[in-house]
Scaffold this motif. Structure first.
Motif, PDB file in Angstrom:
ATOM      1  N   ALA A 114      -3.555   5.044  -8.769  1.00 51.68           N
ATOM      2  CA  ALA A 114      -2.071   5.638 -10.218  1.00 51.68           C
ATOM      3  C   ALA A 114      -1.954   6.609  -9.127  1.00 51.68           C
ATOM      4  O   ALA A 114      -0.280   7.007  -9.061  1.00 51.68           O
ATOM      5  CB  ALA A 114      -2.622   6.343 -11.698  1.00 51.68           C
ATOM      6  N   LEU A 115      -2.642   7.391  -8.073  1.00 50.00           N
ATOM      7  CA  LEU A 115      -2.288   8.548  -7.473  1.00 50.00           C
ATOM      8  C   LEU A 115      -1.442   8.278  -6.391  1.00 50.00           C
ATOM      9  O   LEU A 115      -0.875   8.691  -5.919  1.00 50.00           O
ATOM     10  CB  LEU A 115      -3.793   9.657  -7.030  1.00 50.00           C
ATOM     11  N   VAL A 116      -2.202   7.229  -5.423  1.00 45.11           N
ATOM     12  CA  VAL A 116      -1.334   6.521  -4.343  1.00 45.11           C
ATOM     13  C   VAL A 116      -0.018   6.019  -4.777  1.00 45.11           C
ATOM     14  O   VAL A 116       0.730   6.410  -3.762  1.00 45.11           O
ATOM     15  CB  VAL A 116      -1.923   5.082  -4.595  1.00 45.11           C
ATOM     16  N   PHE A 117       0.547   5.023  -5.739  1.00 43.57           N
ATOM     17  CA  PHE A 117       1.687   4.983  -6.248  1.00 43.57           C
ATOM     18  C   PHE A 117       2.352   6.160  -6.465  1.00 43.57           C
ATOM     19  O   PHE A 117       3.368   6.774  -5.373  1.00 43.57           O
ATOM     20  CB  PHE A 117       1.850   4.408  -7.714  1.00 43.57           C
ATOM     21  N   VAL A 118       2.257   7.313  -6.705  1.00 44.25           N
ATOM     22  CA  VAL A 118       2.562   8.321  -6.521  1.00 44.25           C
ATOM     23  C   VAL A 118       3.011   9.296  -5.986  1.00 44.25           C
ATOM     24  O   VAL A 118       4.285  10.135  -5.696  1.00 44.25           O
ATOM     25  CB  VAL A 118       2.009  10.432  -8.098  1.00 44.25           C
ATOM     26  N   ASN A 119       2.677   9.335  -4.757  1.00 47.34           N
ATOM     27  CA  ASN A 119       2.641   9.699  -3.559  1.00 47.34           C
ATOM     28  C   ASN A 119       4.085   8.924  -2.775  1.00 47.34           C
ATOM     29  O   ASN A 119       4.402   9.664  -2.571  1.00 47.34           O
ATOM     30  CB  ASN A 119       1.323   9.959  -2.730  1.00 47.34           C
ATOM     31  N   ARG A 120       3.236   7.661  -3.123  1.00 47.62           N
ATOM     32  CA  ARG A 120       4.715   7.063  -2.882  1.00 47.62           C
ATOM     33  C   ARG A 120       5.606   7.088  -3.420  1.00 47.62           C
ATOM     34  O   ARG A 120       6.514   7.926  -2.967  1.00 47.62           O
ATOM     35  CB  ARG A 120       4.175   5.627  -2.924  1.00 47.62           C
ATOM     36  N   VAL A 121       5.875   7.328  -4.765  1.00 46.95           N
ATOM     37  CA  VAL A 121       7.198   8.202  -5.287  1.00 46.95           C
ATOM     38  C   VAL A 121       7.475   9.072  -4.928  1.00 46.95           C
ATOM     39  O   VAL A 121       9.029   9.413  -4.957  1.00 46.95           O
ATOM     40  CB  VAL A 121       6.535   8.297  -6.771  1.00 46.95           C
ATOM     41  N   GLY A 122       7.001   9.865  -4.734  1.00 47.19           N
ATOM     42  CA  GLY A 122       7.036  12.025  -3.723  1.00 47.19           C
ATOM     43  C   GLY A 122       7.813  11.474  -2.641  1.00 47.19           C
ATOM     44  O   GLY A 122       8.915  11.956  -2.240  1.00 47.19           O
ATOM     45  N   GLY A 123       7.233  10.344  -2.136  1.00 47.37           N
ATOM     46  CA  GLY A 123       7.566  10.747  -0.239  1.00 47.37           C
ATOM     47  C   GLY A 123       9.691  10.308  -0.721  1.00 47.37           C
ATOM     48  O   GLY A 123      10.783  10.781  -0.213  1.00 47.37           O
ATOM     49  N   LEU A 124       9.501   8.887  -0.906  1.00 45.56           N
ATOM     50  CA  LEU A 124      11.137   8.239  -1.607  1.00 45.56           C
ATOM     51  C   LEU A 124      11.883   9.599  -2.624  1.00 45.56           C
ATOM     52  O   LEU A 124      12.885   9.108  -2.334  1.00 45.56           O
ATOM     53  CB  LEU A 124      10.859   6.684  -3.110  1.00 45.56           C
ATOM     54  N   ALA A 125      11.276  10.562  -3.200  1.00 45.14           N
ATOM     55  CA  ALA A 125      12.246  11.926  -4.226  1.00 45.14           C
ATOM     56  C   ALA A 125      12.352  12.536  -3.150  1.00 45.14           C
ATOM     57  O   ALA A 125      13.295  12.563  -2.934  1.00 45.14           O
ATOM     58  CB  ALA A 125      11.084  12.063  -5.452  1.00 45.14           C
ATOM     59  N   GLU A 126      11.220  12.196  -2.243  1.00 42.62           N
ATOM     60  CA  GLU A 126      11.739  13.526  -0.969  1.00 42.62           C
ATOM     61  C   GLU A 126      13.242  13.001  -0.513  1.00 42.62           C
ATOM     62  O   GLU A 126      14.489  14.352  -0.018  1.00 42.62           O
ATOM     63  CB  GLU A 126      10.724  13.777  -0.775  1.00 42.62           C
ATOM     64  N   ALA A 127      13.124  11.958  -0.363  1.00 39.80           N
ATOM     65  CA  ALA A 127      14.063  11.240   1.103  1.00 39.80           C
ATOM     66  C   ALA A 127      15.566  11.487   0.383  1.00 39.80           C
ATOM     67  O   ALA A 127      15.952  11.747   0.980  1.00 39.80           O
ATOM     68  CB  ALA A 127      13.634   9.693   1.408  1.00 39.80           C
ATOM     69  N   ALA A 128      14.994  11.206  -1.552  1.00 46.19           N
ATOM     70  CA  ALA A 128      16.699  11.146  -1.983  1.00 46.19           C
ATOM     71  C   ALA A 128      17.176  12.360  -2.587  1.00 46.19           C
ATOM     72  O   ALA A 128      18.328  12.206  -2.912  1.00 46.19           O
ATOM     73  CB  ALA A 128      16.445  10.132  -3.065  1.00 46.19           C
TER      74      ALA A 128
END
Lengths: 91, 91
Positions: A37-51
């Motif tokens: 779950a935390l791996v996923f949250v970090n991936r989402v975090g990267g996408l969020a920062e990029a967006a």
């Protein structure tokens, strides 16, 4: 910038797995364990920062719920659906 | 394993910054931005994995709320307070 009802309905049809809850769209993801779950949250975090656009993220052990809205627009905008699709790899 | 009321009160006094909300204890942390919030969440995740005990984690851009309870005990246990103190570096 805020989508009208027809725009929201069309965008939802193009964003499978997400459901509307008032001024937000939400999706819940389940994983094998907390670590995944935390791996996923970090991936989402990267996408969020990029967006430059950040979902609300709720972690319950192996379950993560994302909620998106566009506060500046006072509702749902194209940015919400674009990030939702990016999270799901349908960029 | 579940702490009685006197035990919860004593543990809370030894865990500054956390407040009780029913069968949980909670604390909200504010950071400069989302990136710093996510660094914190990953640190908490490591502590949670080490403890075998996982808080609910809610991320709202630069704000993270942790909530702890011990489901197996049906309420608050020493594990909740130990993890709370570990998060705050008072482990």
């Amino acid at each position: 910038m805020k989508l009208d009802e027809a725009g929201v309905a069309a965008a939802l049809r193009a964003t499978p797995g997400w459901e509307r809850a008032g001024a937000e769209i939400r999706r819940t993801y389940r994983f094998r364990d907390f670590r995944e779950a935390l791996v996923f949250v970090n991936r989402v975090g990267g996408l969020a920062e990029a967006a430059g656009h950040h979902p609300d993220i709720d972690i319950r052990y192996n379950t993560v719920t994302l909620a998106l809205t566009t506060h500046d627009a006072g509702g749902l905008s194209a940015k919400d659906f674009a990030l939702a699709r990016a999270v799901d790899g349908a960029g």
